[in-house]
Design an enzyme around this catalytic site. Structure first.
Site, PDB file in Angstrom:
ATOM      1  N   TRP A   1     -68.649 -89.112 -35.354  1.00  0.00           N
ATOM      2  CA  TRP A   1     -68.537 -88.473 -34.291  1.00  0.00           C
ATOM      3  C   TRP A   1     -66.988 -88.654 -33.857  1.00  0.00           C
ATOM      4  O   TRP A   1     -66.673 -89.748 -33.502  1.00  0.00           O
ATOM      5  CB  TRP A   1     -69.177 -88.880 -33.049  1.00  0.00           C
ATOM      6  CG  TRP A   1     -69.434 -88.297 -31.848  1.00  0.00           C
ATOM      7  CD1 TRP A   1     -70.301 -87.288 -31.713  1.00  0.00           C
ATOM      8  CD2 TRP A   1     -68.555 -88.269 -30.640  1.00  0.00           C
ATOM      9  NE1 TRP A   1     -69.728 -86.611 -30.366  1.00  0.00           N
ATOM     10  CE2 TRP A   1     -68.753 -87.276 -29.928  1.00  0.00           C
ATOM     11  CE3 TRP A   1     -67.647 -89.262 -30.329  1.00  0.00           C
ATOM     12  CZ2 TRP A   1     -68.441 -87.183 -28.781  1.00  0.00           C
ATOM     13  CZ3 TRP A   1     -67.046 -89.170 -29.097  1.00  0.00           C
ATOM     14  CH2 TRP A   1     -67.323 -88.187 -28.220  1.00  0.00           C
TER      15      TRP A   1
ATOM     16  N   CYS B   1     -70.948 -92.705 -34.325  1.00  0.00           N
ATOM     17  CA  CYS B   1     -70.538 -92.936 -35.543  1.00  0.00           C
ATOM     18  C   CYS B   1     -71.645 -93.892 -35.887  1.00  0.00           C
ATOM     19  O   CYS B   1     -72.185 -94.923 -35.422  1.00  0.00           O
ATOM     20  CB  CYS B   1     -69.145 -93.637 -35.780  1.00  0.00           C
ATOM     21  SG  CYS B   1     -67.893 -92.573 -35.254  1.00  0.00           S
TER      22      CYS B   1
ATOM     23  N   ARG C   1     -76.100 -90.658 -34.403  1.00  0.00           N
ATOM     24  CA  ARG C   1     -75.077 -91.317 -33.911  1.00  0.00           C
ATOM     25  C   ARG C   1     -73.715 -90.420 -34.089  1.00  0.00           C
ATOM     26  O   ARG C   1     -72.708 -90.835 -33.705  1.00  0.00           O
ATOM     27  CB  ARG C   1     -74.953 -92.505 -34.427  1.00  0.00           C
ATOM     28  CG  ARG C   1     -76.244 -93.594 -34.346  1.00  0.00           C
ATOM     29  CD  ARG C   1     -75.618 -94.958 -34.845  1.00  0.00           C
ATOM     30  NE  ARG C   1     -74.554 -95.534 -34.070  1.00  0.00           N
ATOM     31  CZ  ARG C   1     -74.778 -96.577 -33.156  1.00  0.00           C
ATOM     32  NH1 ARG C   1     -75.791 -96.533 -32.777  1.00  0.00           N
ATOM     33  NH2 ARG C   1     -73.564 -96.950 -32.613  1.00  0.00           N
TER      34      ARG C   1
ATOM     35  N   GLU D   1     -77.660 -78.918 -22.889  1.00  0.00           N
ATOM     36  CA  GLU D   1     -77.005 -79.765 -24.236  1.00  0.00           C
ATOM     37  C   GLU D   1     -77.967 -79.336 -25.437  1.00  0.00           C
ATOM     38  O   GLU D   1     -77.327 -78.992 -26.386  1.00  0.00           O
ATOM     39  CB  GLU D   1     -77.335 -81.263 -23.939  1.00  0.00           C
ATOM     40  CG  GLU D   1     -78.563 -81.765 -23.765  1.00  0.00           C
ATOM     41  CD  GLU D   1     -78.643 -83.296 -23.615  1.00  0.00           C
ATOM     42  OE1 GLU D   1     -77.832 -84.081 -24.225  1.00  0.00           O
ATOM     43  OE2 GLU D   1     -79.416 -83.859 -22.883  1.00  0.00           O
TER      44      GLU D   1
ATOM     45  N   ASN E   1     -66.365 -97.694 -36.483  1.00  0.00           N
ATOM     46  CA  ASN E   1     -66.970 -96.973 -35.356  1.00  0.00           C
ATOM     47  C   ASN E   1     -66.036 -97.631 -34.033  1.00  0.00           C
ATOM     48  O   ASN E   1     -66.129 -98.984 -33.996  1.00  0.00           O
ATOM     49  CB  ASN E   1     -68.514 -97.258 -35.116  1.00  0.00           C
ATOM     50  CG  ASN E   1     -69.073 -96.974 -33.814  1.00  0.00           C
ATOM     51  OD1 ASN E   1     -68.554 -96.293 -33.064  1.00  0.00           O
ATOM     52  ND2 ASN E   1     -70.236 -97.695 -33.587  1.00  0.00           N
ATOM     53  N   GLY E   2     -65.725 -96.907 -33.057  1.00  0.00           N
ATOM     54  CA  GLY E   2     -65.008 -97.347 -32.079  1.00  0.00           C
ATOM     55  C   GLY E   2     -63.585 -96.870 -31.834  1.00  0.00           C
ATOM     56  O   GLY E   2     -63.455 -95.502 -32.450  1.00  0.00           O
TER      57      GLY E   2
ATOM     58  N   HIS F   1     -73.503 -71.863   0.231  1.00  0.00           N
ATOM     59  CA  HIS F   1     -72.235 -72.178   0.665  1.00  0.00           C
ATOM     60  C   HIS F   1     -71.104 -71.695  -0.518  1.00  0.00           C
ATOM     61  O   HIS F   1     -70.044 -72.563  -0.543  1.00  0.00           O
ATOM     62  CB  HIS F   1     -71.866 -73.796   0.952  1.00  0.00           C
ATOM     63  CG  HIS F   1     -72.655 -74.206   2.169  1.00  0.00           C
ATOM     64  ND1 HIS F   1     -72.264 -73.974   3.577  1.00  0.00           N
ATOM     65  CD2 HIS F   1     -73.931 -74.429   2.375  1.00  0.00           C
ATOM     66  CE1 HIS F   1     -73.414 -74.226   4.207  1.00  0.00           C
ATOM     67  NE2 HIS F   1     -74.304 -74.763   3.570  1.00  0.00           N
TER      68      HIS F   1
ATOM     69  N   LYS G   1     -80.549 -81.212 -19.489  1.00  0.00           N
ATOM     70  CA  LYS G   1     -81.424 -80.934 -20.975  1.00  0.00           C
ATOM     71  C   LYS G   1     -81.275 -79.541 -21.392  1.00  0.00           C
ATOM     72  O   LYS G   1     -81.094 -79.252 -22.644  1.00  0.00           O
ATOM     73  CB  LYS G   1     -82.934 -81.208 -20.552  1.00  0.00           C
ATOM     74  CG  LYS G   1     -83.545 -81.735 -21.528  1.00  0.00           C
ATOM     75  CD  LYS G   1     -83.684 -83.276 -21.675  1.00  0.00           C
ATOM     76  CE  LYS G   1     -82.179 -83.921 -21.636  1.00  0.00           C
ATOM     77  NZ  LYS G   1     -82.163 -85.346 -21.838  1.00  0.00           N
TER      78      LYS G   1
ATOM     79  N   GLU H   1     -81.248 -83.697 -14.081  1.00  0.00           N
ATOM     80  CA  GLU H   1     -81.729 -83.629 -15.411  1.00  0.00           C
ATOM     81  C   GLU H   1     -82.108 -82.489 -16.176  1.00  0.00           C
ATOM     82  O   GLU H   1     -81.892 -82.103 -17.483  1.00  0.00           O
ATOM     83  CB  GLU H   1     -82.770 -84.968 -15.255  1.00  0.00           C
ATOM     84  CG  GLU H   1     -83.511 -85.272 -16.610  1.00  0.00           C
ATOM     85  CD  GLU H   1     -82.541 -85.614 -17.935  1.00  0.00           C
ATOM     86  OE1 GLU H   1     -81.346 -85.788 -17.479  1.00  0.00           O
ATOM     87  OE2 GLU H   1     -83.020 -85.729 -19.003  1.00  0.00           O
TER      88      GLU H   1
ATOM     89  N   LYS I   1     -75.675 -89.755 -30.011  1.00  0.00           N
ATOM     90  CA  LYS I   1     -76.764 -90.472 -29.189  1.00  0.00           C
ATOM     91  C   LYS I   1     -76.020 -91.466 -28.349  1.00  0.00           C
ATOM     92  O   LYS I   1     -76.545 -91.715 -27.185  1.00  0.00           O
ATOM     93  CB  LYS I   1     -77.653 -90.849 -30.267  1.00  0.00           C
ATOM     94  CG  LYS I   1     -79.127 -91.626 -29.629  1.00  0.00           C
ATOM     95  CD  LYS I   1     -80.042 -90.479 -29.052  1.00  0.00           C
ATOM     96  CE  LYS I   1     -81.207 -91.283 -28.280  1.00  0.00           C
ATOM     97  NZ  LYS I   1     -81.649 -90.232 -27.360  1.00  0.00           N
TER      98      LYS I   1
HETATM   99  C1  F6R Z   1     -78.801 -86.695 -22.347  1.00  0.00           C
HETATM  100  C2  F6R Z   1     -78.359 -88.126 -22.834  1.00  0.00           C
HETATM  101  C3  F6R Z   1     -77.170 -88.530 -22.380  1.00  0.00           C
HETATM  102  C4  F6R Z   1     -77.427 -90.237 -22.129  1.00  0.00           C
HETATM  103  C5  F6R Z   1     -75.962 -91.096 -21.845  1.00  0.00           C
HETATM  104  C6  F6R Z   1     -76.461 -92.393 -21.271  1.00  0.00           C
HETATM  105  O1  F6R Z   1     -79.808 -86.313 -22.978  1.00  0.00           O
HETATM  106  O2  F6R Z   1     -79.069 -88.634 -23.438  1.00  0.00           O
HETATM  107  O3  F6R Z   1     -76.807 -87.992 -21.278  1.00  0.00           O
HETATM  108  O4  F6R Z   1     -78.318 -90.245 -20.997  1.00  0.00           O
HETATM  109  O5  F6R Z   1     -75.101 -90.734 -22.833  1.00  0.00           O
HETATM  110  O6  F6R Z   1     -76.597 -93.115 -22.658  1.00  0.00           O
HETATM  111  P1  F6R Z   1     -77.524 -94.511 -22.516  1.00  0.00           P
HETATM  112  O7  F6R Z   1     -78.720 -94.142 -21.657  1.00  0.00           O
HETATM  113  O8  F6R Z   1     -77.798 -94.899 -23.883  1.00  0.00           O
HETATM  114  O9  F6R Z   1     -76.537 -95.194 -21.832  1.00  0.00           O
END
Ligand code: F6R
Length: 604
Positions: free
Chosen positions: A75, A2, A28, A484, A99-100, A500, A481, A477, A599
């Protein structure tokens, strides 16, 4: 999670400023958005489902002339993402954006309904709005009402608030969700994050826990939880307005991948020259710790997996790595010889902050590896090491993750030099290679090794990543990537584990991305590649130029320059990011703002 913007000005340009701020903070959250402004003392609330651009179209039709207001991009947590549940909410004389999460919203709503309040949305935020209004109706004093409401609200919140009887003012308060304030000659501003303020000023004030802000035209008044006025303390951001522009790139994600060489250069430089910052009276002491607990979420957790492998194997120290949402509810075994390392790009992730709190309660030393300067994690941890990736706008992290891996590799090197048995020659070679990294990354970016992979992946719905040791952590990772941003289901497996059970899913043409950069495990990984190849998989192999693999074992080969394993992963992440990007591009996905994501996850 948010985005909030607030504005109070001498000019009547509130609509433009608020919409611009929302567009900047859209990373956000972007399932709905809304705005509330006073035009000639008349309150106007306009909301829209979907992107901020849809809200903008709607708002501009009203030709509003407003000098202050609040705005929100959502969000969803409580209630589906639709126009009714979009913020701002209004109850009595109060309008707010939030936000929260208000944890006791149900009890509060029952109490407030008895007092005559009716709720029209499924949100906890509307209940908070009524709670503030109920307090406000007692005294008609906004400050007293906000102080009273703080004693009733449980959970996390950053609010921007309007009162009908004070159409020139904006109020704000926060607990456990971020808010910052700023001012220039004609206006005062509030926002969830710095990028929204960059077009106006680089100076900002962090609103602290339970503080209340009152914005009146170009003036900011700040109060602590007891209502005592205090002087705002301004900080200057190093972020510049370029960070929030695509600068000719099709997407922020692509721009940010291209910024990786600089991010790594700056991170290494800062770590080597400034070391680890201390928020305590004593400096950071590597020799003090016998075991390490790494806690983080998502990509930051996968960066932690790399750190675990490097520190454990090279420094021979006990290292555990755990996702923050699990760690925070366990009773982990930690002692005074443990260092808890919390990794976070934003420094505002709710679960990671809760993990920090738990470690602090247990009086354990904490080190935050964080990208956003002055973020909650950076301020509250005992020690801080900054990744210098600068602002990251694309929801999927790229350069910040790479910078985390770079910083953690340096940290591992420090511990290894203290506790391990690394030779002087190897140490010098690693340091030389760390310095070469930005150029090597630039060279890799100039080649286009990923388009073919992307074409091979784009039409599939299930993909596997396999690797061993550090390569397994990288696979995690790479898989995240791809999932998502391209919405292709993928799984990352320790290469030896596939047989397995999961190998039953490999059939003719199933894409498998294999990473084989771990020299000591190379033959083992090659055997696992043989296993999937024998079952019809098409293999995209990522491995060092100097490793020779039989042509029949792969369908497409991406090579990386050969480096020490302490450095190699920092480089190998790049092809994984580019493969995910190109694949999502071919599938026509919304790359910078993937569905359902946001984000900065500031709620649990
Ligand atoms: C994936 C991604 C998320 C963040 C996770 C932690 O591309 O961005 O998995 O890595 O939400 O976020 P931070 O690093 O801000 O604590």
């Amino acid at each position: 999670m948010c985005g909030i913007v607030g504005y109070s000005s001498l000019k009547t340009n509130a609509v433009d400023v608020l919409l611009q701020g929302l567009a900047t903070l859209e990373y956000r959250g972007y399932d709905s958005s809304g705005i509330a402004v006073f035009d000639n003392d008349q309150l106007n609330i306009i909301k829209s489902k979907g992107k901020v651009s849809l809200l903008k179209e709607k708002v501009l039709k009203h030709h509003l002339h407003a000098s202050n207001g609040i705005a929100h991009t959502r969000w969803a947590t409580h209630g589906e993402p639709n126009e009714i549940n979009a913020h701002p909410h209004h109850q009595g004389s109060v309008t707010l954006v939030h936000n929260g999460i208000i944890e006791n919203y149900h009890e509060l709503s029952l109490q407030l309904m008895q007092e005559g309040y009716q709720f029209h949305t499924q949100t906890d935020s509307e209940v908070a709005c009524a709670c503030i209004d109920a307090a406000y109706q007692q005294t008609k004093d906004p400050l007293a009402a906000l102080q009273a409401a703080q004693t009733q609200l449980k959970g996390s919140y950053a609010f921007a608030i309007l009162f009908d009887e004070y159409p020139e003012d904006v109020y704000a308060m926060r607990f456990d969700s971020p808010l910052i304030l700023a001012q220039d000659d004609t206006a005062s501003y509030l926002a969830s994050d710095i990028p929204a303020l960059l077009p106006y000023t680089k100076q900002y004030v962090v609103l602290e826990q339970h503080e209340i802000a009152h914005l009146h035209k170009a003036a900011i008044h700040l109060y602590d939880a007891h209502g005592n006025e205090k002087e705002p303390s301004f900080q200057t951001t190093t972020m510049d307005v370029q960070a929030i522009q695509k600068n000719g790139y099709a997407h922020f994600m692509l721009k940010e991948i291209h910024e990786e060489p600089q991010a790594i250069k700056d991170t290494l430089h800062a770590f080597i020259h400034d070391g680890i910052h201390s928020n305590l009276e004593r400096p950071f002491d590597y020799a003090r710790y016998e075991q390490i607990m790494i806690v983080a979420c998502g990509s930051a957790y996968y960066a932690g997996m790399i750190a675990k492998e490097l520190i454990e194997s090279e420094a021979r120290m006990h290292v555990q790595v755990e996702v923050a949402s699990e760690f925070r509810y366990r009773n982990p075994l930690l002692d005074e010889r443990t260092l808890v390392i919390l990794i976070s790009q934003s420094g505002e992730t709710a679960d990671t902050l809760a993990a920090l709190k738990l470690a602090k309660e247990k009086k354990i030393d904490t080190l935050a590896v964080v990208n956003v300067i002055g973020s909650s994690l950076a301020r509250e941890a005992a020690f801080v090491a900054y990744t210098m990736a600068k602002a990251e706008i694309a929801v999927a992290t790229t350069k910040a993750y790479a910078a985390q891996v770079a910083l953690l590799s340096c940290l591992a090197l420090k511990f290894a030099l203290l506790h391990g048995n690394m030779t002087k020659t190897r140490k010098e070679q690693i340091i030389t290679q760390l310095h070469q990294l930005p150029d090597l990354l630039e060279e890799m970016l100039e080649k286009d090794d990923w388009s073919e992979s992307a074409h091979r992946l784009a039409d599939h719905e299930h993909i596997f990543f396999i690797g061993r040791g550090l390569d397994h952590a990288l696979c995690m990772e790479g898989s995240l990537k791809l999932k998502e941003i391209s919405y292709i289901h993928s799984e990352a497996y320790a290469a030896g584990e596939l047989k397995h059970g999961t190998i039953s899913l490999i059939e003719q043409g199933t894409p498998v991305i294999a990473i084989a950069n771990e020299a000591a495990l190379f033959d083992k990984t090659i055997s696992n590649i043989r296993e999937v190849k024998a079952r019809g998989a098409q293999v995209i192999l990522i491995c060092r130029q100097d490793f020779h693999v039989h042509k029949e074992l792969f369908d497409h080969l991406i090579t990386t320059p050969p480096l020490d394993r302490m450095v190699q992963t920092i480089l190998t992440v790049l092809p994984l990011q580019m493969i995910a990007y190109q694949t999502a591009l071919l599938r026509g996905c919304e790359i910078d703002k993937p569905r359902n994501l946001a984000k900065s996850v500031t709620v649990e």
